[in-house]
Design a protein around this motif. Structure first.
Motif, PDB file in Angstrom:
ATOM      1  N   MET A 112       0.829  -1.206   0.000  1.00 18.30           N
ATOM      2  CA  MET A 112       0.000   0.000   0.000  1.00 18.30           C
ATOM      3  C   MET A 112       0.862   1.254   0.000  1.00 18.30           C
ATOM      4  SD  MET A 112      -3.356  -0.584   0.087  1.00 18.30           S
ATOM      5  CE  MET A 112      -4.198   0.616   1.109  1.00 18.30           C
ATOM      6  N   GLU A 113       2.007   1.172   0.677  1.00 19.40           N
ATOM      7  CA  GLU A 113       2.884   2.342   0.735  1.00 19.40           C
ATOM      8  C   GLU A 113       3.436   2.682  -0.649  1.00 19.40           C
ATOM      9  OE1 GLU A 113       2.941  -0.224   2.665  1.00 19.40           O
ATOM     10  OE2 GLU A 113       3.012   0.372   4.781  1.00 19.40           O
ATOM     11  N   LYS A 114       3.864   1.661  -1.397  1.00 18.12           N
ATOM     12  CA  LYS A 114       4.388   1.907  -2.736  1.00 18.12           C
ATOM     13  C   LYS A 114       3.307   2.459  -3.657  1.00 18.12           C
ATOM     14  CE  LYS A 114       7.916  -1.740  -2.495  1.00 18.12           C
ATOM     15  NZ  LYS A 114       8.349  -3.053  -3.050  1.00 18.12           N
ATOM     16  N   ILE A 115       2.112   1.914  -3.530  1.00 20.39           N
ATOM     17  CA  ILE A 115       1.005   2.384  -4.372  1.00 20.39           C
ATOM     18  C   ILE A 115       0.652   3.827  -4.016  1.00 20.39           C
ATOM     19  CG2 ILE A 115      -1.459   2.053  -4.844  1.00 20.39           C
ATOM     20  CD1 ILE A 115      -0.926  -0.976  -4.610  1.00 20.39           C
ATOM     21  N   ALA A 116       0.644   4.148  -2.734  1.00 22.04           N
ATOM     22  CA  ALA A 116       0.358   5.522  -2.313  1.00 22.04           C
ATOM     23  C   ALA A 116       1.413   6.479  -2.850  1.00 22.04           C
ATOM     24  CB  ALA A 116       0.289   5.603  -0.782  1.00 22.04           C
ATOM     25  N   TRP A 117       2.685   6.070  -2.841  1.00 27.99           N
ATOM     26  CA  TRP A 117       3.750   6.921  -3.378  1.00 27.99           C
ATOM     27  C   TRP A 117       3.502   7.202  -4.858  1.00 27.99           C
ATOM     28  CZ3 TRP A 117       7.330   7.137  -7.201  1.00 27.99           C
ATOM     29  CH2 TRP A 117       8.363   8.081  -7.061  1.00 27.99           C
ATOM     30  N   GLN A 118       3.121   6.174  -5.612  1.00 27.76           N
ATOM     31  CA  GLN A 118       2.845   6.362  -7.033  1.00 27.76           C
ATOM     32  C   GLN A 118       1.663   7.313  -7.245  1.00 27.76           C
ATOM     33  OE1 GLN A 118       4.186   5.353  -9.866  1.00 27.76           O
ATOM     34  NE2 GLN A 118       5.624   3.734  -9.324  1.00 27.76           N
ATOM     35  N   LYS A 119       0.575   7.056  -6.544  1.00 28.75           N
ATOM     36  CA  LYS A 119      -0.622   7.877  -6.738  1.00 28.75           C
ATOM     37  C   LYS A 119      -0.387   9.324  -6.307  1.00 28.75           C
ATOM     38  CE  LYS A 119      -3.131   4.412  -8.194  1.00 28.75           C
ATOM     39  NZ  LYS A 119      -3.636   4.335  -9.583  1.00 28.75           N
ATOM     40  N   GLY A 120       0.429   9.502  -5.268  1.00 24.54           N
ATOM     41  CA  GLY A 120       0.742  10.859  -4.828  1.00 24.54           C
ATOM     42  C   GLY A 120       1.596  11.627  -5.815  1.00 24.54           C
ATOM     43  N   GLY A 121       2.038  10.968  -6.866  1.00 24.71           N
ATOM     44  CA  GLY A 121       2.834  11.640  -7.892  1.00 24.71           C
ATOM     45  C   GLY A 121       2.080  12.703  -8.660  1.00 24.71           C
ATOM     46  N   ILE A 122       0.744  12.732  -8.544  1.00 23.68           N
ATOM     47  CA  ILE A 122      -0.007  13.781  -9.250  1.00 23.68           C
ATOM     48  C   ILE A 122       0.000  15.093  -8.466  1.00 23.68           C
ATOM     49  CG2 ILE A 122      -1.513  12.021 -10.263  1.00 23.68           C
ATOM     50  CD1 ILE A 122      -3.778  13.203  -8.472  1.00 23.68           C
ATOM     51  N   PHE A 123       0.475  15.086  -7.208  1.00 24.53           N
ATOM     52  CA  PHE A 123       0.517  16.321  -6.435  1.00 24.53           C
ATOM     53  C   PHE A 123       1.427  17.332  -7.128  1.00 24.53           C
ATOM     54  CE2 PHE A 123      -0.123  13.669  -2.332  1.00 24.53           C
ATOM     55  CZ  PHE A 123      -1.483  13.629  -2.568  1.00 24.53           C
ATOM     56  N   LEU A 170       1.158   9.646   1.624  1.00 21.50           N
ATOM     57  CA  LEU A 170       0.565  10.770   0.894  1.00 21.50           C
ATOM     58  C   LEU A 170       0.898  12.091   1.577  1.00 21.50           C
ATOM     59  CD1 LEU A 170      -2.996   9.364   0.003  1.00 21.50           C
ATOM     60  CD2 LEU A 170      -1.021   9.564  -1.514  1.00 21.50           C
ATOM     61  N   ARG A 171       0.809  12.114   2.902  1.00 24.42           N
ATOM     62  CA  ARG A 171       1.109  13.343   3.649  1.00 24.42           C
ATOM     63  C   ARG A 171       2.559  13.779   3.424  1.00 24.42           C
ATOM     64  NH1 ARG A 171       1.291  11.827   9.412  1.00 24.42           N
ATOM     65  NH2 ARG A 171       3.342  11.145   8.705  1.00 24.42           N
ATOM     66  N   ASP A 172       3.499  12.824   3.523  1.00 30.04           N
ATOM     67  CA  ASP A 172       4.913  13.160   3.341  1.00 30.04           C
ATOM     68  C   ASP A 172       5.195  13.601   1.910  1.00 30.04           C
ATOM     69  OD1 ASP A 172       5.235  12.443   5.950  1.00 30.04           O
ATOM     70  OD2 ASP A 172       6.085  10.467   5.527  1.00 30.04           O
ATOM     71  N   ARG A 173       4.555  12.924   0.956  1.00 28.81           N
ATOM     72  CA  ARG A 173       4.764  13.281  -0.463  1.00 28.81           C
ATOM     73  C   ARG A 173       4.293  14.702  -0.726  1.00 28.81           C
ATOM     74  NH1 ARG A 173       6.716  11.934  -5.090  1.00 28.81           N
ATOM     75  NH2 ARG A 173       5.774  10.603  -6.667  1.00 28.81           N
ATOM     76  N   ALA A 174       3.158  15.071  -0.139  1.00 32.10           N
ATOM     77  CA  ALA A 174       2.619  16.416  -0.335  1.00 32.10           C
ATOM     78  C   ALA A 174       3.507  17.461   0.347  1.00 32.10           C
ATOM     79  CB  ALA A 174       1.196  16.487   0.204  1.00 32.10           C
ATOM     80  N   GLN A 175       3.979  17.159   1.552  1.00 35.13           N
ATOM     81  CA  GLN A 175       4.806  18.119   2.276  1.00 35.13           C
ATOM     82  C   GLN A 175       6.130  18.393   1.566  1.00 35.13           C
ATOM     83  OE1 GLN A 175       5.151  16.426   6.208  1.00 35.13           O
ATOM     84  NE2 GLN A 175       3.177  17.253   6.896  1.00 35.13           N
ATOM     85  N   GLN A 176       6.675  17.377   0.913  1.00 32.46           N
ATOM     86  CA  GLN A 176       7.964  17.531   0.245  1.00 32.46           C
ATOM     87  C   GLN A 176       7.921  18.566  -0.873  1.00 32.46           C
ATOM     88  OE1 GLN A 176       8.954  13.577  -1.021  1.00 32.46           O
ATOM     89  NE2 GLN A 176       9.399  12.851   1.049  1.00 32.46           N
ATOM     90  N   ILE A 177       6.753  18.738  -1.487  1.00 32.07           N
ATOM     91  CA  ILE A 177       6.661  19.691  -2.601  1.00 32.07           C
ATOM     92  C   ILE A 177       5.742  20.856  -2.277  1.00 32.07           C
ATOM     93  CG2 ILE A 177       7.181  17.919  -4.333  1.00 32.07           C
ATOM     94  CD1 ILE A 177       4.165  17.918  -5.007  1.00 32.07           C
ATOM     95  N   SER A 178       5.398  21.026  -0.997  1.00 26.48           N
ATOM     96  CA  SER A 178       4.519  22.126  -0.564  1.00 26.48           C
ATOM     97  C   SER A 178       3.169  22.076  -1.258  1.00 26.48           C
ATOM     98  CB  SER A 178       5.196  23.478  -0.832  1.00 26.48           C
ATOM     99  OG  SER A 178       6.418  23.573  -0.130  1.00 26.48           O
ATOM    100  N   CYS A 179       2.593  20.885  -1.269  1.00 23.98           N
ATOM    101  CA  CYS A 179       1.236  20.712  -1.790  1.00 23.98           C
ATOM    102  C   CYS A 179       0.271  20.662  -0.611  1.00 23.98           C
ATOM    103  CB  CYS A 179       1.143  19.416  -2.613  1.00 23.98           C
ATOM    104  SG  CYS A 179      -0.544  18.880  -2.972  1.00 23.98           S
TER     105      CYS A 179
END
Length: 558
Positions: free
Chosen positions: A207-218, A237-246
């Motif tokens: 699930m973590e890998k899939i979430a990382w992929q899906k969060g790529g649209i941020f 998803l939260r970490d992926r968004a924070q990394q790019i200020s989404c």
């Protein structure tokens, strides 16, 4: 190009005050000559499109030699330039980008209908299609016409032919970081629906890998919304968004928006659609606010977020136009009912474990609500197929509590001779492969029945996986054929056996000789002919549902 299975979806909404014209002028498409011969009809265009599908053997080779996925986006930019467009042209569109594992199409359908209730003109791209390829592109809720599809297909096809160069194979993917649809750089708002295990060969097996992929649209600075997820993927998803200020927000449940107001009526059935509707309301409201609309829902008392968790999206009162949009939403092939004489068709393209659980709940609730015949028997039939790398045994196990009298398996082929139906052609698999897979489904079903009849004597009886007794079906005495299953070579043959000529609109020619030359088929035919009510659940694959709709609703092919 492999058969399009793009599970990222787009909405482009524009003001009715002329923005559509501005986008069209920037793109310059209307100035190109129409390169179309008189005999270039819609089916010719689709057949030519099908020649671009990756054949089964080559697709296997590509999977084994898959290189850097980042090259897919680079290839997409080149194809876009060859078509006469630049990424900057896409930046001018008012796009809503949705991805996830289940509920993407339904969420977009809700969102699109809400925006149209505000008088907006909408464009909607989704994939796959059910009956015709042109369904993938909708303008103001309706698939584009065959003529419009044909016109623009040949225009684009000739343009690409004129600029042909050696490029890497471009696969239309399943939504996420490296999907070719992620060429969109400046969406107005993004959304991520429920996540689950699916497409593990491309997205990863956790699930973590899939979430990382899906969060790529941020995208940086672009608001994004998601529904309640398990803790691990939600943290990704939260970490992926924070990394790019989404700015990423968690949608409150629909119940929170209903408090103090009337209950919301949804055009799509099923409890799981409430999650999709909650996301659609937040996405639509965000879009409306950013475009200056004042009537976007009055805020209620805010609910504070807990430390370390995502901030909650606003709790607001849906406007009458939002309520109207939700109520009038249509999305064929998802929790769809067709009542035809003694037959009731339940159509749902569930193909993951989580979506199948939702499908089973919907089906059982619908059966519980339906009127019982005054006399005569009721028969429950499952029509199932599953494709790709999905665990069909797990999906079939979830369907066991529905107490089917017959389980029917067939490929996603509407008819054996599909030369006149280019929309249903698929070159990514061979006929032998799909038939062998259907036989495997049948074997899984038989084993599940054997386990059910002869349970493990050391096991401990437990509560149904599905939940409390509120979802239990009315008593359904098993027939002597309760374990019976059949495999047919195409959907048409399967429907001919299921309907036994009793569907008032599906009246095909006489079945081919030998179709019923099987003891189970012969005895089952008698049961189906005498039944007072026949309930047929079609599930496991959207392409299967599409093939069934093509035969049951011929108007969809016109």
């Amino acid at each position: 190009m492999s058969r399009a299975r793009c599970h990222a979806l787009f909405l482009a909404a524009v003001s009715p005050r002329g923005a559509t014209t501005r986008v069209a002028v920037r793109r310059g498409l209307s100035a190109w000559p129409v390169l179309q011969e008189p005999d270039m009809e819609y089916q010719d265009a689709v057949r030519t499109l099908n020649t671009l599908q990756t054949n089964a053997n080559y697709l296997e080779m590509v999977k084994r030699k898959r290189g850097d996925p980042q090259t897919q986006l680079e290839a997409m930019k080149l194809y876009l330039a060859r078509s006469g467009l630049q990424v900057e042209d896409l930046d001018q569109l008012n796009i809503i980008h949705i991805t996830g594992t289940k509920g993407k199409g339904s969420t977009c359908a809700f969102t699109e209908r809400i925006l149209r209730s505000y008088g907006l003109k909408t464009g909607f791209f989704s994939s796959p299609h059910l009956v015709q390829v042109r369904e993938r592109i909708r303008i103001n809720g309706q698939p584009i016409s065959s003529e419009l599809f044909t016109k623009h297909f040949w225009r684009l096809y000739h343009r690409l032919e004129e600029t042909k160069v050696d490029l890497a194979v471009l696969e239309v993917g399943i939504g996420g970081a490296y999907d070719c649809t992620n060429i969109i750089r400046k969406p107005v708002v993004c959304g991520i629906t429920s996540l689950g295990i699916d497409h593990t060969g491309l997205l990863g097996d956790t699930m973590e890998k899939i979430a990382w992929q899906k969060g790529g649209i941020f995208k940086s600075g672009v608001p994004a919304f998601t529904v309640l997820q398990p803790d691990e993927p939600l943290a990704v998803l939260r970490d992926r968004a924070q990394q790019i200020s989404c700015p990423l927000y968690l949608c409150p449940p629909l119940q929170a928006l209903e408090e103090g107001g009337p209950p919301l009526t949804l055009g799509l059935e099923g409890e799981h659609q409430r999650s999709n509707a909650a996301l659609a309301l937040q996405v639509a409201r965000c879009w409306l606010q950013q475009k200056g609309y004042q009537d976007a829902g009055e805020l209620k008392a805010s609910r504070p977020s807990l430390p370390g968790q995502l901030p909650l999206a606003p709790v607001f009162q849906p406007t009458p136009r939002m309520q109207q949009g939700l109520r009038h939403t249509e999305w064929p092939g998802r929790t769809q009912l067709l009542r035809r004489g003694p037959l009731t068709w339940y159509l749902d393209g569930a193909h993951t474990t989580s979506s199948m659980q939702a499908c089973v709940r919907w089906f059982r609730q619908a059966l519980h609500r339906c009127e019982r015949p005054d006399s005569g028997s009721e028969v429950r039939v499952l029509l199932f197929n599953s494709t790709g790398d999905r665990d069909s045994a797990a999906l079939l196990k979830l369907l066991q509590p529905c107490q089917f009298d017959y389980a029917i398996f067939c490929p996603n082929l509407a008819e054996m001779a599909s030369t006149d139906n280019a929309d249903q052609q698929n070159f990514t698999v061979t006929l032998d492969q799909v038939l062998l897979r259907c036989l495997a489904h049948q074997q899984h079903w038989s084993r599940l029945h054997e386990e059910q009849v002869s349970p493990d004597p050391w096991s401990t009886p437990g509560q149904e996986q599905d939940g409390p007794a509120s979802l239990l079906l009315a008593p359904h005495p098993p027939h002597t054929h309760s374990a019976s299953s059949l495999v047919f070579s195409c959907i048409s043959h399967a429907l001919q056996w299921i309907t036994q000529g009793r569907d008032p609109l599906f009246q095909p020619p006489s079945p081919p000789r030998g179709l019923l030359a099987h003891p189970v088929a012969d005895s089952g035919a008698m049961v189906l002919q005498e039944a007072a009510a026949i309930h047929v659940l079609v599930t496991g694959s959207l392409h299967l549902v599409g093939g069934v709709l093509k035969l049951l609703e011929p108007s969809l092919s016109q």
